[in-house]
Design a protein around this motif. Sequence first.
Motif, PDB file in Angstrom:
ATOM      1  N   HIS A 230       0.814  -1.207   0.000  1.00 33.22           N
ATOM      2  CA  HIS A 230       0.000   0.000   0.000  1.00 33.22           C
ATOM      3  C   HIS A 230       0.855   1.268   0.000  1.00 33.22           C
ATOM      4  CE1 HIS A 230      -3.463   2.527   0.855  1.00 33.22           C
ATOM      5  NE2 HIS A 230      -2.830   3.045   1.899  1.00 33.22           N
ATOM      6  N   CYS A 231       0.591   2.136  -0.982  1.00 33.49           N
ATOM      7  CA  CYS A 231       1.252   3.448  -1.093  1.00 33.49           C
ATOM      8  C   CYS A 231       2.775   3.342  -1.107  1.00 33.49           C
ATOM      9  CB  CYS A 231       0.783   4.388   0.009  1.00 33.49           C
ATOM     10  SG  CYS A 231      -0.858   5.061  -0.279  1.00 33.49           S
ATOM     11  N   TRP A 232       3.293   2.345  -1.803  1.00 32.38           N
ATOM     12  CA  TRP A 232       4.741   2.210  -1.933  1.00 32.38           C
ATOM     13  C   TRP A 232       5.367   3.423  -2.624  1.00 32.38           C
ATOM     14  CZ3 TRP A 232       1.284   0.426  -5.442  1.00 32.38           C
ATOM     15  CH2 TRP A 232       1.572   0.593  -6.795  1.00 32.38           C
ATOM     16  N   GLN A 233       4.584   4.187  -3.374  1.00 32.40           N
ATOM     17  CA  GLN A 233       5.117   5.343  -4.095  1.00 32.40           C
ATOM     18  C   GLN A 233       5.710   6.386  -3.151  1.00 32.40           C
ATOM     19  OE1 GLN A 233       1.945   4.287  -4.172  1.00 32.40           O
ATOM     20  NE2 GLN A 233       1.238   3.941  -6.262  1.00 32.40           N
ATOM     21  N   LEU A 234       5.248   6.404  -1.888  1.00 30.15           N
ATOM     22  CA  LEU A 234       5.764   7.383  -0.929  1.00 30.15           C
ATOM     23  C   LEU A 234       7.235   7.147  -0.600  1.00 30.15           C
ATOM     24  CD1 LEU A 234       2.753   7.607   1.546  1.00 30.15           C
ATOM     25  CD2 LEU A 234       3.485   9.347  -0.100  1.00 30.15           C
ATOM     26  N   ALA A 235       7.735   5.951  -0.867  1.00 38.14           N
ATOM     27  CA  ALA A 235       9.136   5.619  -0.592  1.00 38.14           C
ATOM     28  C   ALA A 235      10.006   5.864  -1.817  1.00 38.14           C
ATOM     29  CB  ALA A 235       9.247   4.168  -0.131  1.00 38.14           C
ATOM     30  N   VAL A 236       9.700   6.937  -2.546  1.00 38.62           N
ATOM     31  CA  VAL A 236      10.384   7.209  -3.805  1.00 38.62           C
ATOM     32  C   VAL A 236      11.867   7.506  -3.601  1.00 38.62           C
ATOM     33  CG1 VAL A 236       9.907   9.691  -3.835  1.00 38.62           C
ATOM     34  CG2 VAL A 236      10.098   8.439  -6.004  1.00 38.62           C
ATOM     35  N   ASP A 237      12.267   7.856  -2.384  1.00 42.44           N
ATOM     36  CA  ASP A 237      13.677   8.094  -2.097  1.00 42.44           C
ATOM     37  C   ASP A 237      14.408   6.833  -1.646  1.00 42.44           C
ATOM     38  OD1 ASP A 237      12.151   8.012   0.200  1.00 42.44           O
ATOM     39  OD2 ASP A 237      13.230   9.630   1.231  1.00 42.44           O
ATOM     40  N   ARG A 238      13.691   5.675  -1.633  1.00 38.72           N
ATOM     41  CA  ARG A 238      14.299   4.447  -1.120  1.00 38.72           C
ATOM     42  C   ARG A 238      14.073   3.218  -1.997  1.00 38.72           C
ATOM     43  NH1 ARG A 238      11.358   6.354   3.072  1.00 38.72           N
ATOM     44  NH2 ARG A 238      10.020   4.520   3.197  1.00 38.72           N
ATOM     45  N   LEU A 239      12.924   3.103  -2.644  1.00 41.95           N
ATOM     46  CA  LEU A 239      12.561   1.871  -3.346  1.00 41.95           C
ATOM     47  C   LEU A 239      12.590   2.041  -4.866  1.00 41.95           C
ATOM     48  CD1 LEU A 239       9.479   0.560  -1.314  1.00 41.95           C
ATOM     49  CD2 LEU A 239      11.858  -0.204  -1.173  1.00 41.95           C
ATOM     50  N   PRO A 240      13.267   1.135  -5.569  1.00 43.25           N
ATOM     51  CA  PRO A 240      13.246   1.204  -7.031  1.00 43.25           C
ATOM     52  C   PRO A 240      11.829   1.100  -7.606  1.00 43.25           C
ATOM     53  CG  PRO A 240      14.963  -0.297  -6.285  1.00 43.25           C
ATOM     54  CD  PRO A 240      14.157   0.070  -5.077  1.00 43.25           C
ATOM     55  N   ALA A 242       9.151   2.232  -6.288  1.00 44.52           N
ATOM     56  CA  ALA A 242       8.517   3.539  -6.127  1.00 44.52           C
ATOM     57  C   ALA A 242       9.010   4.513  -7.184  1.00 44.52           C
ATOM     58  CB  ALA A 242       8.806   4.088  -4.729  1.00 44.52           C
ATOM     59  N   VAL A 243      10.292   4.476  -7.477  1.00 45.12           N
ATOM     60  CA  VAL A 243      10.840   5.338  -8.526  1.00 45.12           C
ATOM     61  C   VAL A 243      10.156   5.049  -9.857  1.00 45.12           C
ATOM     62  CG1 VAL A 243      12.910   5.887  -9.862  1.00 45.12           C
ATOM     63  CG2 VAL A 243      13.063   5.614  -7.372  1.00 45.12           C
ATOM     64  N   ALA A 244       9.979   3.766 -10.168  1.00 44.26           N
ATOM     65  CA  ALA A 244       9.339   3.397 -11.433  1.00 44.26           C
ATOM     66  C   ALA A 244       7.885   3.843 -11.463  1.00 44.26           C
ATOM     67  CB  ALA A 244       9.435   1.887 -11.645  1.00 44.26           C
ATOM     68  N   ALA A 245       7.164   3.646 -10.371  1.00 44.53           N
ATOM     69  CA  ALA A 245       5.754   4.021 -10.334  1.00 44.53           C
ATOM     70  C   ALA A 245       5.580   5.531 -10.445  1.00 44.53           C
ATOM     71  CB  ALA A 245       5.110   3.513  -9.042  1.00 44.53           C
ATOM     72  N   GLY A 247       7.646   7.581 -11.776  1.00 45.33           N
ATOM     73  CA  GLY A 247       7.990   7.952 -13.146  1.00 45.33           C
ATOM     74  C   GLY A 247       6.802   7.809 -14.083  1.00 45.33           C
ATOM     75  N   SER A 248       6.021   6.758 -13.900  1.00 49.77           N
ATOM     76  CA  SER A 248       4.819   6.564 -14.712  1.00 49.77           C
ATOM     77  C   SER A 248       3.797   7.666 -14.436  1.00 49.77           C
ATOM     78  CB  SER A 248       4.206   5.191 -14.430  1.00 49.77           C
ATOM     79  OG  SER A 248       3.044   4.977 -15.198  1.00 49.77           O
ATOM     80  N   VAL A 249       3.646   8.036 -13.162  1.00 47.02           N
ATOM     81  CA  VAL A 249       2.733   9.126 -12.808  1.00 47.02           C
ATOM     82  C   VAL A 249       3.183  10.425 -13.468  1.00 47.02           C
ATOM     83  CG1 VAL A 249       1.890  10.564 -10.912  1.00 47.02           C
ATOM     84  CG2 VAL A 249       2.016   8.082 -10.637  1.00 47.02           C
ATOM     85  N   ALA A 250       4.474  10.703 -13.406  1.00 46.59           N
ATOM     86  CA  ALA A 250       4.985  11.936 -13.990  1.00 46.59           C
ATOM     87  C   ALA A 250       4.766  11.977 -15.496  1.00 46.59           C
ATOM     88  CB  ALA A 250       6.468  12.088 -13.668  1.00 46.59           C
ATOM     89  N   GLU A 251       4.949  10.850 -16.166  1.00 49.98           N
ATOM     90  CA  GLU A 251       4.686  10.797 -17.600  1.00 49.98           C
ATOM     91  C   GLU A 251       3.216  11.079 -17.907  1.00 49.98           C
ATOM     92  OE1 GLU A 251       5.957   7.043 -19.045  1.00 49.98           O
ATOM     93  OE2 GLU A 251       8.100   7.423 -18.623  1.00 49.98           O
ATOM     94  N   PHE A 252       2.346  10.518 -17.111  1.00 53.09           N
ATOM     95  CA  PHE A 252       0.897  10.745 -17.283  1.00 53.09           C
ATOM     96  C   PHE A 252       0.576  12.224 -17.092  1.00 53.09           C
ATOM     97  CE2 PHE A 252      -3.335  11.044 -15.324  1.00 53.09           C
ATOM     98  CZ  PHE A 252      -4.120  10.426 -16.285  1.00 53.09           C
ATOM     99  N   LEU A 253       1.092  12.813 -16.047  1.00 54.18           N
ATOM    100  CA  LEU A 253       0.814  14.219 -15.779  1.00 54.18           C
ATOM    101  C   LEU A 253       1.370  15.107 -16.893  1.00 54.18           C
ATOM    102  CD1 LEU A 253       1.524  14.383 -11.939  1.00 54.18           C
ATOM    103  CD2 LEU A 253      -0.705  14.344 -13.080  1.00 54.18           C
ATOM    104  N   THR A 254       2.580  14.827 -17.303  1.00 49.70           N
ATOM    105  CA  THR A 254       3.208  15.622 -18.366  1.00 49.70           C
ATOM    106  C   THR A 254       2.416  15.521 -19.664  1.00 49.70           C
ATOM    107  OG1 THR A 254       5.380  15.347 -17.341  1.00 49.70           O
ATOM    108  CG2 THR A 254       5.325  15.995 -19.669  1.00 49.70           C
ATOM    109  N   GLU A 255       1.889  14.328 -19.921  1.00 48.68           N
ATOM    110  CA  GLU A 255       1.083  14.126 -21.138  1.00 48.68           C
ATOM    111  C   GLU A 255      -0.156  14.992 -21.147  1.00 48.68           C
ATOM    112  OE1 GLU A 255      -1.685  10.540 -23.062  1.00 48.68           O
ATOM    113  OE2 GLU A 255      -0.242  10.082 -21.451  1.00 48.68           O
ATOM    114  N   HIS A 256      -0.772  15.206 -19.985  1.00 50.10           N
ATOM    115  CA  HIS A 256      -2.090  15.863 -19.952  1.00 50.10           C
ATOM    116  C   HIS A 256      -2.047  17.333 -19.555  1.00 50.10           C
ATOM    117  CE1 HIS A 256      -4.403  12.295 -20.857  1.00 50.10           C
ATOM    118  NE2 HIS A 256      -3.647  11.616 -20.002  1.00 50.10           N
ATOM    119  N   LEU A 257      -1.041  17.753 -18.821  1.00 50.35           N
ATOM    120  CA  LEU A 257      -0.978  19.155 -18.435  1.00 50.35           C
ATOM    121  C   LEU A 257      -0.596  20.018 -19.628  1.00 50.35           C
ATOM    122  CD1 LEU A 257       0.768  18.742 -14.978  1.00 50.35           C
ATOM    123  CD2 LEU A 257      -1.505  19.750 -15.338  1.00 50.35           C
ATOM    124  N   ALA A 258      -1.250  21.158 -19.773  1.00 57.10           N
ATOM    125  CA  ALA A 258      -0.999  22.028 -20.923  1.00 57.10           C
ATOM    126  C   ALA A 258       0.424  22.569 -20.877  1.00 57.10           C
ATOM    127  CB  ALA A 258      -1.996  23.178 -20.912  1.00 57.10           C
TER     128      ALA A 258
END
Length: 258
Positions: A230-240, A242-245, A247-258
């Motif tokens: 649960h919520c492994w993404q919060l450990a983005v400074d520790r878990l690979p 989380a870094v991958a997940a 990164g996917s969120v950031a790609e999604f946001l970048t795709e949709h934000l103007a």
Amino acid sequence: MTVNQSLGGRPVLRVRPPAGGERTGRTVVLQLHGGGYRAGSPEPSRPLAARLSRLTGAEVMLPAYRLAPAHPFPAAVADGLGAYADLLRGGVPADRIAVLGESAGGGLALAVLLEAHKAGLPMPAAAVGLSPWLDLTLESAAFARCAATDPVLDRPSLRHSASLYLAGADPRTPAASPLFADATALAALPPVLLQASRAEVLADDAERFGARMTAAGGDCRVEMWDGTTHCWQLAVDRLPEAVAAVGSVAEFLTEHLA
């Protein structure tokens, strides 16, 4: 860089991208923390916010919304909606705003947008739920299926949180449980990304919401992950993972934000 301000009448932690990494034109990710509507604060979400800000070039703003039992439903929804409306009033275009939340904050993010639609506000560019809690009835099959594989959450603890938050309100109210929104409301939502672990008791919340929104004609991407919790993404400074997940969120946001 982080600074403290207020948004929607609530204190907010504001995380800015590194110098030179900002987008052209103000862009904001409104991030809502988890904690079962009765605990938590923006601070534990700072590493995730900082990573998202760096990857997307957007400001990330995390309001300290009111918590149960002192402030039961719909106080958190009102605070989240107030924050979103404040961004619009402050001149940030809707297509330059995304709303994101983790755990209860993931459910709150979608609840806020359902209420924004009812209020006639424009929808943001996108929404993201990380291990979102979308069904406060606690009736999904994942509670039995994942009882032995989820070290973070269980039905009794969530039942206690839901009881304090709802304070007698109907758990099927869409502003409390977005899973029960009708097809018209679901179709009005912006593109949504949901991430959950297959091993967590909230796994079915993400998959069921995704199926309902897609059936309603909406755009909902559901990413189910193995080897996570649960919520492994919060450990983005520790878990690979989380870094991958993230990164996917950031790609999604970048795709949709103007």
